[in-house]
Design an enzyme around this catalytic site. Sequence first.
Site, PDB file in Angstrom:
ATOM      1  N   CYS A  80       0.828  -1.202   0.000  1.00  0.00           N
ATOM      2  CA  CYS A  80       0.000   0.000   0.000  1.00  0.00           C
ATOM      3  C   CYS A  80       0.871   1.265   0.000  1.00  0.00           C
ATOM      4  O   CYS A  80       1.576   1.515  -0.962  1.00  0.00           O
ATOM      5  CB  CYS A  80      -0.993  -0.035   1.159  1.00  0.00           C
ATOM      6  SG  CYS A  80      -2.352   1.142   0.937  1.00  0.00           S
ATOM      7  N   HIS A 185      -3.822  -4.697  -0.243  1.00  0.00           N
ATOM      8  CA  HIS A 185      -3.455  -5.245   1.076  1.00  0.00           C
ATOM      9  C   HIS A 185      -3.548  -6.772   1.031  1.00  0.00           C
ATOM     10  O   HIS A 185      -4.628  -7.331   1.238  1.00  0.00           O
ATOM     11  CB  HIS A 185      -4.398  -4.716   2.159  1.00  0.00           C
ATOM     12  CG  HIS A 185      -4.174  -3.294   2.525  1.00  0.00           C
ATOM     13  ND1 HIS A 185      -3.244  -2.904   3.466  1.00  0.00           N
ATOM     14  CD2 HIS A 185      -4.746  -2.156   2.071  1.00  0.00           C
ATOM     15  CE1 HIS A 185      -3.262  -1.597   3.588  1.00  0.00           C
ATOM     16  NE2 HIS A 185      -4.159  -1.112   2.746  1.00  0.00           N
ATOM     17  N   GLU A 187      -2.551  -8.813   3.205  1.00  0.00           N
ATOM     18  CA  GLU A 187      -2.867  -9.297   4.551  1.00  0.00           C
ATOM     19  C   GLU A 187      -4.360  -9.221   4.857  1.00  0.00           C
ATOM     20  O   GLU A 187      -4.835  -9.801   5.841  1.00  0.00           O
ATOM     21  CB  GLU A 187      -2.065  -8.520   5.598  1.00  0.00           C
ATOM     22  CG  GLU A 187      -2.539  -7.116   5.915  1.00  0.00           C
ATOM     23  CD  GLU A 187      -2.150  -6.053   4.902  1.00  0.00           C
ATOM     24  OE1 GLU A 187      -2.353  -4.865   5.210  1.00  0.00           O
ATOM     25  OE2 GLU A 187      -1.665  -6.395   3.799  1.00  0.00           O
TER      26      GLU A 187
END
Length: 204
Positions: A80, A185, A187
């Site tokens: 990001c 993202h 994650e």
Amino acid sequence: MKIAIVDVGIGNLGSLKSALKKLNIPFTICNDPKDFTGVDKIFLPGVGNFKEFMKKLQFKKLDLIIKDSVKKKIPIFGICLGFQILFEESDEDSPTKGLDLIKGKFRNFNTLSAKIKVPHTGWNECKIVNSNKLFKNIPDNSDFYFTHSFYLENYLPENVISKTNYHLDFVSSVFKNNIFGVQFHPEKSQSNGLKLIKNFIGEC
């Protein structure tokens, strides 16, 4: 293997830490130059303001550590805002220099049209344009989770792994030698995001 997560004191590292724990990958939070001794791979996550993030990196002298690590061929993975600062510059607030490790500059989607809703938030597809081990065993056009207001221009096509469409086909992931970066993202992107993180650890 020593896995570093760069921490400049702003932004939430919780999701990335949770993802690495889910994958049983040990990691070290690094917020001081001495923390990087013996590091094998580096995650550079970031959220928030480009200018403030760069100020924090420079104040802690972590910008120099990152550049030195790249020279030493240590793989680094920007996520990001951590992806954006790998490049030359962003026009957020006012033009601000990044780490200048990869060619390209960031502009707000609103420079295309004031009618574009920013940030671009939610799930969107990544179209692979250059095959790369970062996306090993991840199907083309897989969805990942995005939240950002800026897109990359003046980049080199050979650095691009994938593009994503939001009013234009913007660059959503890149590589250059031992440098990797994604605008989304991983994650927060469920199984495909976890695969991508695992690929960085095991393949890159």
